[in-house]
Write a protein that holds these residues in place. Structure first.
Motif, short mmCIF file in Angstrom:
data_model
loop_
_atom_site.label_atom_id
_atom_site.label_comp_id
_atom_site.label_asym_id
_atom_site.label_seq_id
_atom_site.Cartn_x
_atom_site.Cartn_y
_atom_site.Cartn_z
N LEU A 21 -8.26 -35.00 -9.07
CA LEU A 21 -9.07 -34.53 -7.96
C LEU A 21 -10.20 -33.51 -8.05
CD1 LEU A 21 -6.97 -36.04 -5.29
CD2 LEU A 21 -8.87 -37.36 -6.12
N PHE A 22 -9.83 -32.52 -8.96
CA PHE A 22 -10.61 -31.46 -9.15
C PHE A 22 -12.05 -31.70 -9.19
CE2 PHE A 22 -12.45 -28.01 -11.36
CZ PHE A 22 -12.32 -26.99 -10.58
N TYR A 23 -12.33 -32.72 -10.17
CA TYR A 23 -13.78 -32.87 -10.14
C TYR A 23 -14.59 -33.40 -8.96
CZ TYR A 23 -18.09 -35.23 -11.95
OH TYR A 23 -19.42 -35.77 -12.25
N PRO A 24 -13.83 -34.38 -8.16
CA PRO A 24 -14.66 -34.62 -7.06
C PRO A 24 -14.84 -33.42 -5.80
CG PRO A 24 -12.98 -36.13 -7.40
CD PRO A 24 -12.83 -35.30 -8.57
N LEU A 25 -13.79 -32.57 -5.96
CA LEU A 25 -13.59 -31.31 -5.39
C LEU A 25 -14.80 -30.58 -5.51
CD1 LEU A 25 -12.37 -28.96 -3.44
CD2 LEU A 25 -11.06 -28.53 -5.47
N ALA A 26 -15.20 -30.43 -6.93
CA ALA A 26 -16.41 -29.65 -7.20
C ALA A 26 -17.53 -30.39 -6.98
CB ALA A 26 -16.11 -29.18 -8.65
#
Length: 117
Positions: A21-26
């Motif tokens: 979920l780091f990608y959508p967070l960014a």
């Protein structure tokens, strides 16, 4: 496969899922501040679930928190979807969170009885 190995596999899968979920967070950092704040909690929880693989018994509280917070999140999302506050497509996420919570509760390590003094 024994219960501890199954728990370690579930911890790894959920930990990696949450870490991903780091990608959508960014991506949503500027557009959706509330969503990115929630995702940051899941990314952090993913790291701790991966660390819990080493010694699940010592990480019982992290495992329990993940399970019960998944149920709580699913309850809120499900209620919002059924009241048309969010898209009905979010019910897929509700199902995923319920499966995560149920798997972690079912596989959670048993608490060892305290040793007599």
């Amino acid at each position: 496969m024994n219960r501890e190995m199954a728990l370690k596999i579930v911890l790894a899968l959920v930990g990696l899922l949450f870490l991903a979920l780091f990608y959508p967070l960014a991506v949503f950092l500027r557009q959706e501040p509330a969503l990115s704040m929630m995702l940051s909690l899941y990314v952090t929880l993913g790291v701790f679930l991966l660390l819990a693989i080493r010694n699940p018994l010592a990480s019982r509280s992290v495992i329990a928190f993940t399970a019960w917070s998944s149920f709580a999140h699913a309850a809120v999302m499900g209620t919002q979807a059924l009241r048309n506050m969010i898209s009905r497509g979010e019910l897929i996420g509700v199902a995923v969170l319920i499966v995560i919570g149920a798997a972690l509760i079912a596989l959670a390590p048993a608490k060892h009885p305290a040793e007599p003094a």
